[in-house]
Scaffold this motif. Sequence first.
Motif, mmCIF file in Angstrom:
data_model
loop_
_atom_site.group_PDB
_atom_site.id
_atom_site.type_symbol
_atom_site.label_atom_id
_atom_site.label_comp_id
_atom_site.label_asym_id
_atom_site.label_seq_id
_atom_site.Cartn_x
_atom_site.Cartn_y
_atom_site.Cartn_z
ATOM 1 N N THR A 21 -3.425 19.746 -22.040
ATOM 2 C CA THR A 21 -2.606 20.139 -23.186
ATOM 3 C C THR A 21 -1.158 19.715 -22.984
ATOM 4 O O THR A 21 -0.521 19.171 -23.904
ATOM 5 C CB THR A 21 -2.669 21.663 -23.405
ATOM 6 N N GLN A 22 -0.619 19.961 -21.797
ATOM 7 C CA GLN A 22 0.753 19.527 -21.511
ATOM 8 C C GLN A 22 0.897 18.025 -21.682
ATOM 9 O O GLN A 22 1.868 17.542 -22.273
ATOM 10 C CB GLN A 22 1.133 19.911 -20.076
ATOM 11 N N ARG A 23 -0.102 17.294 -21.172
ATOM 12 C CA ARG A 23 -0.068 15.833 -21.292
ATOM 13 C C ARG A 23 -0.029 15.403 -22.754
ATOM 14 O O ARG A 23 0.769 14.557 -23.161
ATOM 15 C CB ARG A 23 -1.292 15.255 -20.591
ATOM 16 N N ALA A 24 -0.874 16.013 -23.572
ATOM 17 C CA ALA A 24 -0.921 15.663 -24.994
ATOM 18 C C ALA A 24 0.383 16.010 -25.697
ATOM 19 O O ALA A 24 0.887 15.233 -26.521
ATOM 20 C CB ALA A 24 -2.098 16.380 -25.657
ATOM 21 N N VAL A 25 0.945 17.165 -25.380
ATOM 22 C CA VAL A 25 2.197 17.596 -26.018
ATOM 23 C C VAL A 25 3.338 16.633 -25.684
ATOM 24 O O VAL A 25 4.070 16.171 -26.580
ATOM 25 C CB VAL A 25 2.562 19.035 -25.581
ATOM 26 N N TYR A 26 3.489 16.298 -24.410
ATOM 27 C CA TYR A 26 4.581 15.408 -24.013
ATOM 28 C C TYR A 26 4.411 14.002 -24.591
ATOM 29 O O TYR A 26 5.387 13.343 -24.954
ATOM 30 C CB TYR A 26 4.692 15.342 -22.491
ATOM 31 N N MET A 27 3.155 13.539 -24.667
ATOM 32 C CA MET A 27 2.920 12.205 -25.247
ATOM 33 C C MET A 27 3.239 12.191 -26.739
ATOM 34 O O MET A 27 3.767 11.203 -27.265
ATOM 35 C CB MET A 27 1.483 11.763 -24.990
ATOM 36 N N CYS A 28 2.944 13.283 -27.439
ATOM 37 C CA CYS A 28 3.321 13.401 -28.853
ATOM 38 C C CYS A 28 4.838 13.380 -29.013
ATOM 39 O O CYS A 28 5.373 12.732 -29.921
ATOM 40 C CB CYS A 28 2.764 14.697 -29.436
ATOM 41 N N ILE A 29 5.522 14.089 -28.118
ATOM 42 C CA ILE A 29 6.991 14.120 -28.168
ATOM 43 C C ILE A 29 7.561 12.721 -27.948
ATOM 44 O O ILE A 29 8.523 12.315 -28.619
ATOM 45 C CB ILE A 29 7.540 15.117 -27.131
ATOM 46 N N CYS A 30 6.950 11.966 -27.031
ATOM 47 C CA CYS A 30 7.393 10.586 -26.787
ATOM 48 C C CYS A 30 7.280 9.753 -28.059
ATOM 49 O O CYS A 30 8.198 8.985 -28.402
ATOM 50 C CB CYS A 30 6.550 9.948 -25.683
ATOM 51 N N PHE A 31 6.157 9.907 -28.747
ATOM 52 C CA PHE A 31 5.937 9.147 -29.981
ATOM 53 C C PHE A 31 6.992 9.519 -31.024
ATOM 54 O O PHE A 31 7.600 8.651 -31.663
ATOM 55 C CB PHE A 31 4.537 9.424 -30.524
ATOM 56 N N MET A 32 7.208 10.815 -31.202
ATOM 57 C CA MET A 32 8.172 11.270 -32.217
ATOM 58 C C MET A 32 9.596 10.897 -31.829
ATOM 59 O O MET A 32 10.407 10.508 -32.687
ATOM 60 C CB MET A 32 8.044 12.784 -32.403
ATOM 61 N N LEU A 33 9.912 10.998 -30.539
ATOM 62 C CA LEU A 33 11.256 10.652 -30.075
ATOM 63 C C LEU A 33 11.549 9.174 -30.320
ATOM 64 O O LEU A 33 12.663 8.803 -30.722
ATOM 65 C CB LEU A 33 11.389 10.979 -28.589
ATOM 66 N N ALA A 34 10.540 8.331 -30.104
ATOM 67 C CA ALA A 34 10.702 6.893 -30.361
ATOM 68 C C ALA A 34 11.005 6.641 -31.829
ATOM 69 O O ALA A 34 11.858 5.803 -32.169
ATOM 70 C CB ALA A 34 9.431 6.155 -29.945
ATOM 71 N N ALA A 35 10.332 7.403 -32.709
ATOM 72 C CA ALA A 35 10.578 7.254 -34.149
ATOM 73 C C ALA A 35 11.987 7.711 -34.513
ATOM 74 O O ALA A 35 12.655 7.091 -35.356
ATOM 75 C CB ALA A 35 9.537 8.056 -34.931
ATOM 76 N N VAL A 36 12.445 8.781 -33.873
ATOM 77 C CA VAL A 36 13.789 9.314 -34.158
ATOM 78 C C VAL A 36 14.867 8.298 -33.796
ATOM 79 O O VAL A 36 15.839 8.104 -34.542
ATOM 80 C CB VAL A 36 14.017 10.639 -33.397
ATOM 81 N N ILE A 37 14.709 7.617 -32.671
ATOM 82 C CA ILE A 37 15.749 6.666 -32.218
ATOM 83 C C ILE A 37 15.457 5.233 -32.665
ATOM 84 O O ILE A 37 16.148 4.296 -32.261
ATOM 85 C CB ILE A 37 15.917 6.725 -30.682
ATOM 86 N N GLY A 38 14.389 5.077 -33.481
ATOM 87 C CA GLY A 38 14.092 3.770 -34.039
ATOM 88 C C GLY A 38 13.478 2.794 -33.062
ATOM 89 O O GLY A 38 13.685 1.572 -33.173
ATOM 90 N N ARG A 39 12.744 3.288 -32.107
ATOM 91 C CA ARG A 39 12.072 2.420 -31.130
ATOM 92 C C ARG A 39 10.571 2.608 -31.210
ATOM 93 O O ARG A 39 10.069 3.538 -31.861
ATOM 94 C CB ARG A 39 12.561 2.759 -29.705
ATOM 95 N N LYS A 40 9.835 1.732 -30.547
ATOM 96 C CA LYS A 40 8.379 1.859 -30.471
ATOM 97 C C LYS A 40 7.993 2.304 -29.068
ATOM 98 O O LYS A 40 8.688 2.015 -28.094
ATOM 99 C CB LYS A 40 7.706 0.526 -30.786
ATOM 100 N N THR A 41 6.872 2.996 -28.982
ATOM 101 C CA THR A 41 6.364 3.403 -27.669
ATOM 102 C C THR A 41 4.903 2.995 -27.559
ATOM 103 O O THR A 41 4.228 2.818 -28.574
ATOM 104 C CB THR A 41 6.498 4.920 -27.460
#
Length: 772
Positions: A271-291
């Motif tokens: 669950t922790q792994r999934a949560v952090y990976m989702c945050i990475c995806f959303m964070l990339a969208a916020v700063i205009g980058r791809k992950t």
Amino acid sequence: MAGLAIFIFACLAGFFPFSIRFRSKIFIQTMIVIVLFIVSSINYSNQCKFREMYMDDLHDSMSIVCEGDIYKIENSDHGVRMYLNDCAVKLKDGKASLCNNIMIYSDQGAYSVKNRLKVYGKVKLFKEAANEGEFDLKKFYQSQKIDFAISAAEIKEYNTDDFLDEVCRKLYAFRDKFKASIYDITDERTAGVLNSMIVGDKSLLDTEIKELYQNSGISHILAISGLHVSMIGMTLYKLLRKRGTSFLAGMAVTTIILFSYSFMTGNSVSTQRAVYMCICFMLAAVIGRKTDMLTSLAFTAIIILMGNPFLLYYSGFVFSFAAIVSIAIVVPAFSPEKNDEHDVKEANIKNHKNKICNKLLSTLWSTAGIQVAMLPIVAFYFYEIPLYSLFINLIVLPLVPFVFAFSILAGVTGLISIFGGKVIVFPAKIIIDLYEIVCEAVEKIPYNQLIVGKPNAAKILYFYLILGIMLCIIKLIKKNVLLRVIKTVVCIFLTMLLCYNGKEKFEIDILDVGQGDGTFIQYADGTAVFIDGGSTSKDKIGKYTIIPFLKSKGISEISYWFVSHADEDHINGLYELMEAGYKIDNLAVSQSAAKCDKKTAEITELARKLNINIIKLSEGDKIRITDEDRIECLYPYKNTVSDNRNDICLTLKVVSGSFSAIFAGDIPTETEQVILANSNIGKTNLFKVNHHGSKGSNSKEWLSTIKPDISVISCALKNNYGHPADEALLRLENCKTRIFYTMYSGQISIIKDDKENLIINKFLENESAAVR
């Protein structure tokens, strides 16, 4: 430090052949890796020192006082288990120390998460594995930063008024209500599965269901699925974005909900792994980058391991991260075929059915890719491979999202209307019943479980090296037909590689079964032999010690199982293996015991019902394994009769070339004298000490005749019989033999190498206590 310096210089040396621009980019990336390596190494070292600081002062049953905050509660029929973090301990001498997490056993009332407890009680140290294949409770809990447990005598609870703590209590209260709702709207067996999948509560999961799923290779669905956490998170995030929410606001709302769900379900690694990976995806969208998946996974691993580096030894961490690596690397090579897009377009024009077949084929190869990549990890932790799990998962996995969705909806509805919950949960129940039917059907198919043993590091390295080469070859193949053939060959070859255990050596393993006996013998030709197998100090010795040991060695069949006599501490594990259906070809018992001992008659009757051949031995009988290998019966004689089982114990001489070993069960001194008077035993290399080191056995005359080089005593550290007796130990010491104890060293292994030298391995290293 020397290795680290070489590593740094090697990284730096690799930049000179490249261009300045490229070299600069690689230099920065490599320096980041080096810094992370150094920081993580220091972090690991510091955490090990921190643990040692207080663990060195702890011992079983000592009085202790601790304080800590509750972060998880588990209820069971035996009471309550609470897990505390932010802990401090105060020892009996007044010494205080901060410490890692603590588990509390209590039979006292109900408690709330995030409350602080002050606990008075006795220390319970976790037991480490004493035999190959045995579950290591100590390592399991230490991987989760739980170093010891306390059996509580008195508990004082303090309520905290912090806002976040109150939110956590409400989340946990909702979790408990949701669990109760699931139990209200469906049967207990189904509810156990659903609560395990949805809220991570396995306390009431049916044991038979758990074993059935594990044997079928679908036990992963009983854990909180990181895949479905990701699906929930990304679905919610995209929904918020479509409603006009900004990137940052969508990320904030989704993150709060995901962290809340993670806390409610126990913060499992997946669950922790999934949560952090989702945050990475959303964070990339916020700063205009791809992950990408691997970058997100690496970032997640760093975050999690910085908090707890011991998770590297936790199977849940390994499985969760290895599965994502397989999806990122192996699936793209296995799933899409070179002309798939063209084939699909043609299929749309000619026949829509071909498109469906193509999709199913792609799913099949994707699942096969993940399964193959995970094989060494499955074998490393479970010692066997569910051979048909690929096909079962093709049925199971597509239906899991429906189970997940219907269960959540039904659980929430059940809080308002039990009848409504029952209606909504019905499809999920049907699917769970289908899973059980499929698993039970597959379990009846021959070779459902392929026992391969625990692969060593070299075999795992070869496996992934070959897999990597094969993936490169697959990418170069242009024709789909050839591609499918190559992938099929890869799957079969790598499975066979895991099954291959190389050339065997003659080996004797005297297991630590506590107060009892259990010895495994393997000859160089692969013949597997077992002598006795029981314990009166360890529960379910067959299920938890003998079977895991055999599986870890890759043993799926015992050629000869010898029973010295029918006392519980010598046979109750054998009963468990027979009832579990473990394959045994021949059961060898004393002819005298078969005639005059009721318990021996019972076990032979059970063996007959299971189509196990019965061999009744008396003095002079021999079982020949090869020209140089045999097992001789030294006692009892054909006409020996006694009401005392110890007097008619099967006494065996195991021979392999110039090597010999004596196994005589629990024979007393009087029987030793009878054997000496009528048999020419001679010197022996190995002696499994009679009757666990009893003073009424192991006479001076017996020891001076067999003159053993090595003597092994099998008994529990704490027993009611005074084993091993001081008198017996003195006699053993006087005959100049090397003495080993299973109670100190765990499993004792004696291996004969190609030059007839004997190598002695102790599973638990405790040289000063094990050798006298």
